[in-house]
Write a protein that holds these residues in place. Structure first.
Motif, PDB file in Angstrom:
ATOM      1  N   UNK A  26       0.844  -1.203   0.000  1.00 17.84           N
ATOM      2  CA  UNK A  26       0.000   0.000   0.000  1.00 17.84           C
ATOM      3  C   UNK A  26       0.874   1.246   0.000  1.00 17.84           C
ATOM      4  N   UNK A  27       1.925   1.239   0.802  1.00 15.43           N
ATOM      5  CA  UNK A  27       2.840   2.372   0.838  1.00 15.43           C
ATOM      6  C   UNK A  27       3.481   2.638  -0.508  1.00 15.43           C
ATOM      7  N   UNK A  28       3.911   1.588  -1.193  1.00 13.22           N
ATOM      8  CA  UNK A  28       4.515   1.755  -2.514  1.00 13.22           C
ATOM      9  C   UNK A  28       3.517   2.323  -3.521  1.00 13.22           C
ATOM     10  N   UNK A  29       2.247   1.909  -3.400  1.00 13.52           N
ATOM     11  CA  UNK A  29       1.229   2.446  -4.292  1.00 13.52           C
ATOM     12  C   UNK A  29       1.012   3.944  -4.024  1.00 13.52           C
ATOM     13  N   UNK A  30       0.996   4.338  -2.767  1.00 16.10           N
ATOM     14  CA  UNK A  30       0.839   5.760  -2.427  1.00 16.10           C
ATOM     15  C   UNK A  30       2.012   6.585  -2.947  1.00 16.10           C
TER      16      UNK A  30
END
Length: 240
Positions: A34-38
Motif C-alpha cells: 500500500x505504501x509503494x502504491x501511495x
C-alpha cells in the motif's frame, strides 16, 4: 520434579509457537505494498502505513503528497478493507480501489502550497501569480487572469470567498470577483470560477474517501473526518 515442569512448558511454547519475526509478516507486506502504491500515485516526501492485526483496517499518513500539481502538507487515512487480502500488488493501478471499502480522511492544504502552485505557472487555467490570503472566515485572492475570446483579455482581479467541500473536491464558493474595486457580474464570475474549480480535485484519489468538514485559519485549510489511529498493528514507513 515440579520445578522442572514450568521451564519445560515455556521451552515447548517457544519452540511450537510462531516466532516474533514471522508473526504479522503478512500485515507488514500489505502495509509495504500500500505504501509503494501511495508513493507511485502521490510522490510524497514520506509515507507511513499501519495494517491492523488481522488485516481489516489500514492507516496511512503522507507528508508532501501532490494531487494535480498542488502539494498537500499532510494527509491521513483510516480505511476499512473489503477483505483480508492474501496478497497485494503495488504495480496494479487499481489495487487501492479494489482493496478499500470505505475510508475517513484528513488533509491539510497550506496557503503557501496553493500560492506556490500558481506561482509556477504550469497549467494554472489562465491565472498568473494568483496569490491567496487565507483567514478563518475565508480567503482573498489577487492575480492576473488571461482568456482568449475574439481577442485576448488580460485583467487584474481580486476575489473574495470561502473554500467549500463537495464530493469531488475543494471549491472556491460564495465568491465575488472585483476588477478595479468594482464587483463583476455573475456571468464573468462564473466563467472565471469554472476555470479554477475544483481547486483541489478528489477524482485523482483512486479510492473512496470521506471528509466531513473544512475549516480555515491564517495558514491552512483542513478537510477532515477526524480519523483515529488504531493501537495494534504492523507498520511500514518510507521517506526520501
Amino acid at each position: 520434579m515440579r520445578r522442572f515442569i514450568l521451564p519445560l512448558i515455556l521451552m515447548l511454547a517457544l519452540v511450537l509457537s510462531p516466532s516474533g519475526a514471522s508473526a504479522g509478516e503478512h500485515e507488514k507486506e500489505i502495509a509495504k505494498e500500500i505504501g509503494n502504491q501511495l508513493i507511485t500515485l502521490f510522490h510524497p516526501d514520506a509515507v507511513k502505513v499501519v495494517i491492523s492485526n488481522g488485516g481489516s483496517f489500514a492507516w496511512a499518513e503522507t507528508k508532501g503528497a501532490v494531487i494535480e500539481g498542488i502539494r498537500i502538507d499532510t494527509m491521513k487515512l483510516r480505511a476499512m478493507l473489503k477483505e483480508v487480502p492474501k496478497s497485494v500488488d503495488s504495480n496494479d493501478k487499481y489495487m487501492l480501489a479494489n482493496l478499500i471499502m470505505m475510508s475517513e480522511g484528513e488533509a491539510v492544504l497550506l496557503e503557501k502550497d496553493v500560492n506556490d502552485y500558481f506561482r509556477k505557472g504550469v497549467d494554472t487555467k489562465g491565472f498568473t501569480n494568483l496569490n491567496f490570503d487565507f483567514t478563518p472566515s475565508g480567503f482573498t485572492a489577487k492575480g492576473i487572469f488571461t482568456a482568449q475570446f475574439i481577442v485576448t483579455i488580460r485583467i487584474r482581479l481580486m476575489a473574495k470567498g470561502v473554500l467549500g467541500m463537495r464530493p469531488d473536491g475543494v471549491y472556491l464558493e460564495k465568491t465575488n470577483i472585483y476588477v478595479e474595486n468594482v464587483k463583476q457580474p455573475d456571468s464573468l464570475t462564473k466563467m472565471i470560477l469554472d476555470r479554477v474549480n475544483p481547486l483541489l480535485p478528489f477524482t485523482k484519489i483512486p479510492f473512496p474517501i470521506k471528509f466531513k468538514s473544512i475549516t480555515m485559519d491564517d495558514n491552512a485549510a483542513v478537510m477532515t473526518s477526524n480519523p483515529k489511529l488504531f493501537t495494534d498493528g504492523e507498520s511500514w514507513s518510507w521517506k526520501k
